[in-house]
Design a protein around this motif. Structure first.
Motif, PDB file in Angstrom:
ATOM      1  N   LYS A 565       0.834  -1.212   0.000  1.00 29.47           N
ATOM      2  CA  LYS A 565       0.000   0.000   0.000  1.00 29.47           C
ATOM      3  C   LYS A 565       0.870   1.265   0.000  1.00 29.47           C
ATOM      4  O   LYS A 565       1.658   1.474  -0.912  1.00 29.47           O
ATOM      5  N   ASP A 566       0.768   2.098   1.032  1.00 28.90           N
ATOM      6  CA  ASP A 566       1.481   3.384   1.007  1.00 28.90           C
ATOM      7  C   ASP A 566       2.773   3.368   1.810  1.00 28.90           C
ATOM      8  O   ASP A 566       3.279   4.415   2.220  1.00 28.90           O
ATOM      9  N   ARG A 567       3.319   2.176   2.032  1.00 25.35           N
ATOM     10  CA  ARG A 567       4.500   2.084   2.910  1.00 25.35           C
ATOM     11  C   ARG A 567       5.828   2.170   2.157  1.00 25.35           C
ATOM     12  O   ARG A 567       6.861   1.754   2.653  1.00 25.35           O
ATOM     13  N   ILE A 568       5.793   2.688   0.942  1.00 27.44           N
ATOM     14  CA  ILE A 568       7.010   3.086   0.236  1.00 27.44           C
ATOM     15  C   ILE A 568       7.017   4.608   0.203  1.00 27.44           C
ATOM     16  O   ILE A 568       6.089   5.235  -0.320  1.00 27.44           O
ATOM     17  N   LYS A 569       8.031   5.210   0.766  1.00 29.68           N
ATOM     18  CA  LYS A 569       8.099   6.666   0.864  1.00 29.68           C
ATOM     19  C   LYS A 569       9.046   7.212  -0.206  1.00 29.68           C
ATOM     20  O   LYS A 569      10.175   6.739  -0.357  1.00 29.68           O
ATOM     21  N   LEU A 570       8.568   8.204  -0.950  1.00 22.67           N
ATOM     22  CA  LEU A 570       9.345   8.839  -1.999  1.00 22.67           C
ATOM     23  C   LEU A 570       9.655  10.280  -1.614  1.00 22.67           C
ATOM     24  O   LEU A 570       8.793  10.995  -1.083  1.00 22.67           O
ATOM     25  N   SER A 595       7.597  -1.302   4.617  1.00 23.78           N
ATOM     26  CA  SER A 595       6.799  -2.532   4.710  1.00 23.78           C
ATOM     27  C   SER A 595       7.645  -3.643   5.318  1.00 23.78           C
ATOM     28  O   SER A 595       8.856  -3.489   5.527  1.00 23.78           O
ATOM     29  N   ASP A 596       7.002  -4.765   5.586  1.00 23.79           N
ATOM     30  CA  ASP A 596       7.729  -5.901   6.166  1.00 23.79           C
ATOM     31  C   ASP A 596       8.148  -6.913   5.095  1.00 23.79           C
ATOM     32  O   ASP A 596       8.384  -8.086   5.384  1.00 23.79           O
ATOM     33  N   LEU A 597       8.238  -6.458   3.842  1.00 23.84           N
ATOM     34  CA  LEU A 597       8.646  -7.325   2.731  1.00 23.84           C
ATOM     35  C   LEU A 597       9.864  -6.749   2.039  1.00 23.84           C
ATOM     36  O   LEU A 597       9.966  -5.529   1.837  1.00 23.84           O
ATOM     37  N   ASN A 598      10.797  -7.606   1.672  1.00 21.16           N
ATOM     38  CA  ASN A 598      11.879  -7.180   0.801  1.00 21.16           C
ATOM     39  C   ASN A 598      11.291  -6.954  -0.592  1.00 21.16           C
ATOM     40  O   ASN A 598      10.539  -7.788  -1.098  1.00 21.16           O
ATOM     41  N   ILE A 599      11.631  -5.862  -1.220  1.00 24.01           N
ATOM     42  CA  ILE A 599      11.044  -5.557  -2.520  1.00 24.01           C
ATOM     43  C   ILE A 599      12.119  -5.082  -3.494  1.00 24.01           C
ATOM     44  O   ILE A 599      13.236  -4.743  -3.100  1.00 24.01           O
ATOM     45  N   GLY A 600      11.768  -5.087  -4.775  1.00 23.44           N
ATOM     46  CA  GLY A 600      12.660  -4.562  -5.794  1.00 23.44           C
ATOM     47  C   GLY A 600      13.538  -5.619  -6.434  1.00 23.44           C
ATOM     48  O   GLY A 600      13.254  -6.823  -6.375  1.00 23.44           O
ATOM     49  N   TYR A 601      14.616  -5.194  -7.042  1.00 28.37           N
ATOM     50  CA  TYR A 601      15.506  -6.071  -7.794  1.00 28.37           C
ATOM     51  C   TYR A 601      16.058  -7.198  -6.914  1.00 28.37           C
ATOM     52  O   TYR A 601      16.458  -6.987  -5.771  1.00 28.37           O
ATOM     53  N   GLY A 602      16.064  -8.407  -7.464  1.00 30.28           N
ATOM     54  CA  GLY A 602      16.614  -9.544  -6.740  1.00 30.28           C
ATOM     55  C   GLY A 602      15.642 -10.199  -5.784  1.00 30.28           C
ATOM     56  O   GLY A 602      16.026 -11.077  -5.007  1.00 30.28           O
ATOM     57  N   ALA A 635      13.332  -5.055   3.882  1.00 30.29           N
ATOM     58  CA  ALA A 635      12.137  -4.777   4.679  1.00 30.29           C
ATOM     59  C   ALA A 635      12.459  -3.870   5.858  1.00 30.29           C
ATOM     60  O   ALA A 635      13.601  -3.779   6.321  1.00 30.29           O
ATOM     61  N   ASN A 636      11.435  -3.169   6.301  1.00 22.75           N
ATOM     62  CA  ASN A 636      11.487  -2.388   7.542  1.00 22.75           C
ATOM     63  C   ASN A 636      12.611  -1.342   7.550  1.00 22.75           C
ATOM     64  O   ASN A 636      13.459  -1.311   8.438  1.00 22.75           O
ATOM     65  N   GLY A 637      12.607  -0.498   6.548  1.00 24.31           N
ATOM     66  CA  GLY A 637      13.524   0.645   6.574  1.00 24.31           C
ATOM     67  C   GLY A 637      14.583   0.685   5.498  1.00 24.31           C
ATOM     68  O   GLY A 637      15.439   1.583   5.514  1.00 24.31           O
ATOM     69  N   GLY A 638      14.568  -0.248   4.563  1.00 22.58           N
ATOM     70  CA  GLY A 638      15.570  -0.251   3.504  1.00 22.58           C
ATOM     71  C   GLY A 638      15.478   0.997   2.643  1.00 22.58           C
ATOM     72  O   GLY A 638      14.381   1.424   2.260  1.00 22.58           O
ATOM     73  N   GLU A 639      16.631   1.613   2.320  1.00 21.59           N
ATOM     74  CA  GLU A 639      16.655   2.843   1.546  1.00 21.59           C
ATOM     75  C   GLU A 639      17.546   2.698   0.324  1.00 21.59           C
ATOM     76  O   GLU A 639      18.520   1.932   0.323  1.00 21.59           O
ATOM     77  N   ASN A 640      17.220   3.465  -0.708  1.00 26.19           N
ATOM     78  CA  ASN A 640      18.026   3.489  -1.926  1.00 26.19           C
ATOM     79  C   ASN A 640      17.615   4.708  -2.732  1.00 26.19           C
ATOM     80  O   ASN A 640      16.666   5.417  -2.364  1.00 26.19           O
ATOM     81  N   GLN A 641      18.344   4.939  -3.813  1.00 24.38           N
ATOM     82  CA  GLN A 641      18.023   6.055  -4.679  1.00 24.38           C
ATOM     83  C   GLN A 641      17.920   5.585  -6.117  1.00 24.38           C
ATOM     84  O   GLN A 641      18.530   4.588  -6.503  1.00 24.38           O
ATOM     85  N   VAL A 642      17.136   6.308  -6.896  1.00 20.71           N
ATOM     86  CA  VAL A 642      17.019   6.004  -8.313  1.00 20.71           C
ATOM     87  C   VAL A 642      17.010   7.321  -9.083  1.00 20.71           C
ATOM     88  O   VAL A 642      16.408   8.307  -8.646  1.00 20.71           O
ATOM     89  N   LYS A 643      17.716   7.333 -10.196  1.00 20.19           N
ATOM     90  CA  LYS A 643      17.819   8.543 -11.011  1.00 20.19           C
ATOM     91  C   LYS A 643      17.025   8.374 -12.299  1.00 20.19           C
ATOM     92  O   LYS A 643      17.192   7.384 -13.012  1.00 20.19           O
ATOM     93  N   PHE A 644      16.169   9.332 -12.600  1.00 18.62           N
ATOM     94  CA  PHE A 644      15.397   9.342 -13.847  1.00 18.62           C
ATOM     95  C   PHE A 644      16.052  10.324 -14.809  1.00 18.62           C
ATOM     96  O   PHE A 644      16.290  11.489 -14.452  1.00 18.62           O
ATOM     97  N   THR A 645      16.325   9.897 -16.003  1.00 18.40           N
ATOM     98  CA  THR A 645      16.763  10.803 -17.060  1.00 18.40           C
ATOM     99  C   THR A 645      15.630  10.904 -18.068  1.00 18.40           C
ATOM    100  O   THR A 645      15.245   9.899 -18.687  1.00 18.40           O
ATOM    101  N   LEU A 646      15.085  12.087 -18.217  1.00 22.12           N
ATOM    102  CA  LEU A 646      13.912  12.289 -19.054  1.00 22.12           C
ATOM    103  C   LEU A 646      14.298  12.432 -20.523  1.00 22.12           C
ATOM    104  O   LEU A 646      15.426  12.839 -20.844  1.00 22.12           O
ATOM    105  N   PRO A 647      13.399  12.101 -21.427  1.00 22.58           N
ATOM    106  CA  PRO A 647      13.701  12.205 -22.856  1.00 22.58           C
ATOM    107  C   PRO A 647      14.089  13.636 -23.252  1.00 22.58           C
ATOM    108  O   PRO A 647      13.713  14.620 -22.600  1.00 22.58           O
ATOM    109  N   GLU A 648      14.845  13.749 -24.346  1.00 19.65           N
ATOM    110  CA  GLU A 648      15.359  15.042 -24.788  1.00 19.65           C
ATOM    111  C   GLU A 648      14.244  16.022 -25.154  1.00 19.65           C
ATOM    112  O   GLU A 648      14.394  17.241 -25.014  1.00 19.65           O
ATOM    113  N   ASP A 649      13.107  15.506 -25.600  1.00 17.26           N
ATOM    114  CA  ASP A 649      12.016  16.384 -26.008  1.00 17.26           C
ATOM    115  C   ASP A 649      11.124  16.823 -24.841  1.00 17.26           C
ATOM    116  O   ASP A 649      10.056  17.403 -25.036  1.00 17.26           O
TER     117      ASP A 649
END
Length: 681
Positions: A565-570, A595-602, A635-649
């Motif tokens: 639900k809303d337990r991923i903070k951006l 959340s109490d689940l490992n999520i994302g890659y892997g 789970a329970n507090g894991g943090e990371n960053q992701v970078k978005f590169t937007l299209p040239e237009d």
């Protein structure tokens, strides 16, 4: 020496030969106290699940033609070998207290015993071959170099029924010739029942037996034609009932097989010609006894690696004959063909050798020459088999009869010491040191015993994830995508007599789509299947990693978004930046998993991060503007960053909304999460 003493000595010799043969075949099992068993982590569990199905049938928990997997389809037994006779033997051992895996291995052991004893009986009591030659032939048949290399396909061990089937046919024909009505009806009916049971047990070997029988009859026609007058005088006219009753028994007893397999054959269309051709052996395959052969392994390795490197020597094409028994076939051919002896047994040996050569000719692929294609096209049932090379495994049966006949002196006369030497080599060359005992019984028992009973309101289930720390989730090997979670679900289904939508088989339903990869869509594919078949009610989920069950109230709960639900903070790491070199805007976002689940890659909880595009007036312009993979967040507090590169237009007067999205299920704002809005003005 009295007759009784002679019989006792022979019994001891026979049982000793059987014991030694079993010790050679089950060497690893005996050395590990049956800690390792025949089979692999995948095929071994599939077979065991079907054997447990029959135990459930006899216990009154399951329908005979409906295995636990591929819910809600019916008649699902027809998607794979039926293992009926195996299941009967298995159930006896289960009733005696053996666990599912030990019972499965005892089935294999029992089959080897049946094969040895019945071959000896056929050879010595019916064909009247010598005692020593019959024991040797039984050992050759049981040890079978090629079959040892393929024993992880336990269904192939049903070749053990070939001698028993031949005994019944022999007795039936004999009774017909003697015009013995009761005996002919009994033996013919038993042969009909055994054939029907064999077909619904393991299709390959039963069908190969029928094919070879047809070839043998075909090769016998000249013999019948030449000796027609003699046969007419000696053979009494059989009763119509002697033929009609066994035929009726066959028609009735084969109904279960036809009921299960004909609809599936129509549904799946059988195996295509490409697969059948791909698994066809070349001459080199038939002459390669394998690198683990006791006598020829090293030499075979040297010859094929040095002079025939193009011969495929792995997998299903490991089906080569040891060299002496292959030479014996050639010697027998010339010795029999040019011999004018008209003795019936001698003539039948000619037919046997001719059938063997005919079998080899139609099976071998040489460039574009492949006669099996016509068998595939025109002989009923041939399209049910993919691996053509397995016919070579069946041929050890007639080859063993030929070997026993040779050692009995029916083909050529040789000094006893030379016959003894040949017999010894024939035995030793069948010993292959390759082990198919790769299934760790204790490890498997530990896992399946750790699975708790499902909730009482479960009508069926599906699985997510896989056993913890077993296979690399990022490994794209196709087998690791298809098998681990599906075969676990199959056996769990039978253990709890609870059906599952998962499974993997020789043939799958046309809308089966439960491979692990791509992970992003696995849950969505399950949700689609549940919706299509309207089976959401009473559905449960089993997480193979955590070993926890969950009840699914509706199809939306299949997704991971409903659990997070809303337990991923951006949050923005910094203001959007513009790169003058690339002329592109970029945004870096911080992610935190509460959340109490490992999520994302892997992980099996794969989520993407999506971007929606809004114009300068804040009107939604593109609901699915850009997506990137979510990195790993524990789970329970894991943090990371992701970078978005937007299209040239990208227009800086636009704005974007960032939020997680679960492929094929929903965006997270549908479960209460607020998007992260970013302006570029």
């Amino acid at each position: 020496m009295s007759v009784m003493q002679k019989k006792d000595i022979r019994a001891v010799v026979l049982l000793t030969a059987l014991f030694i043969s079993l010790c050679v075949i089950f060497d690893k099992q005996l050395h590990t106290a049956f800690g390792f068993l025949i089979g692999s982590r995948f095929d071994g569990l599939i077979e065991t699940s079907i054997l447990q199905h029959w135990y459930n049938v006899f216990a009154g928990h399951s329908k005979w033609d409906q295995v636990g997997y591929f819910y809600p389809y019916s008649d699902t037994l027809g998607y794979n070998d039926g293992y009926f006779i195996y299941g009967v033997i298995f159930s006896i051992y289960r009733l005696l207290g053996a666990d599912v895996f030990l019972s499965s291995e005892f089935v294999n052991l029992t089959l080897k015993i049946i094969g040895f004893i019945s071959f000896y009986y056929l050879s010595h009591n019916k064909l009247k071959l010598g005692f020593k030659a019959s024991v040797c032939g039984a050992a050759i048949f049981t040890l079978s170099n090629a079959l040892t290399m393929q024993m992880h396909h336990a269904q192939l061990l049903s070749i053990a029924f070939a001698p028993l089937m031949t005994i019944l046919i022999y007795d039936y024909v004999d009774a017909l010739c003697e015009s013995s009505l009761k005996k002919s009806i009994l033996k013919g009916s038993l042969a009909a029942v055994l054939l029907s049971a064999w077909l619904i047990t393991t299709y390959y070997m039963a069908w190969f037996y029928i094919l070879f029988f047809i070839m043998f009859v075909f090769c016998s026609l000249p013999l019948v034609f030449i000796n027609f007058r003699v046969l007419k005088e000696r053979v009494k006219k059989p009763s119509v009932l002697a033929i009609l009753v066994p035929l009726v028994v066959l028609c009735v007893s084969i109904i279960p097989f036809l009921k299960v397999y004909l609809p599936k054959a129509k549904e799946t269309g059988g195996q295509d010609l490409f697969s059948v051709t791909y698994y066809a052996p070349q001459i080199g395959n038939l002459l390669d006894p394998g690198k683990h052969n006791l006598l020829y392994g090293d030499l075979s390795d040297y010859i094929f690696s040095s002079y025939f490197p193009d011969v495929q020597r792995v997998g299903e094409l490991n089906i080569g004959f040891p060299w002496l028994i292959a030479l014996l076939l050639i010697i027998s051919f010339f010795a029999l063909i040019f011999n004018k002896n008209k003795d019936l047994k001698f003539s039948l040996l000619k037919c046997l050798v001719s059938s063997l050569f005919l079998s080899l000719i139609v099976m071998i692929k040489y460039n574009d020459f492949f006669l099996w294609e016509y068998i595939w096209r025109y002989i009923p049932g041939a399209k049910g088999m993919r691996v053509t090379s397995r016919y070579a495994l069946f041929l050890i049966f007639p080859l063993s009869i030929l070997a026993a006949s040779f050692l009995s002196g029916y083909i050529v006369r040789l000094p006893k010491f030379l016959m003894f030497l040949i017999g010894g080599i024939l035995l030793l060359e069948q010993v292959n040191l390759a082990s198919s005992a790769n299934l760790d019984r204790n490890s498997q028992l530990s896992f399946f015993k750790s699975i708790p009973a499902p909730p009482k309101n479960c009508k069926a289930f599906y699985v997510i994830g896989q056993r913890e720390n077993e296979f690399d989730i990022n490994n794209k090997n196709i087998d690791l995508s298809l098998y681990p979670h599906n075969v676990d679900a199959m056996l769990i289904s039978e253990i709890f007599a609870l059906r599952t939508i998962n499974g993997f088989s020789t043939f799958n339903p046309k809308d089966w789509d439960f491979a692990r990869d791509p992970l992003q869509s696995y849950r969505a594919r399950i949700a689609h299947y549940l919706t299509k078949h309207e089976i959401e009610s009473g559905m449960c989920e089993l997480n193979l990693q955590t070993k926890l069950w969950a009840t699914i109230g509706n199809v939306s709960e299949v997704g991971i978004s409903q659990k997070i639900k809303d337990r991923i903070k951006l949050s923005l790491v910094s203001s959007p930046s513009f790169d003058e070199n690339t002329k592109k805007w970029s945004v870096t976002v911080s992610l935190k998993n509460e959340s109490d689940l490992n999520i994302g890659y892997g992980t099996f909880n794969v989520i993407n991060i999506g971007i929606r595009l809004y114009d300068s007036e804040n009107h939604l312009k593109n609901v699915d503007y850009l997506r990137v993979d979510m990195p790993y967040l524990h789970a329970n507090g894991g943090e990371n960053q992701v970078k978005f590169t937007l299209p040239e237009d990208f227009d800086k007067n636009s704005s974007i909304a960032i939020l997680p999205v679960e492929e094929g299920i929903n965006w997270f704002d549908q479960v209460g999460m607020h998007p992260l809005f970013v302006n570029f003005k």
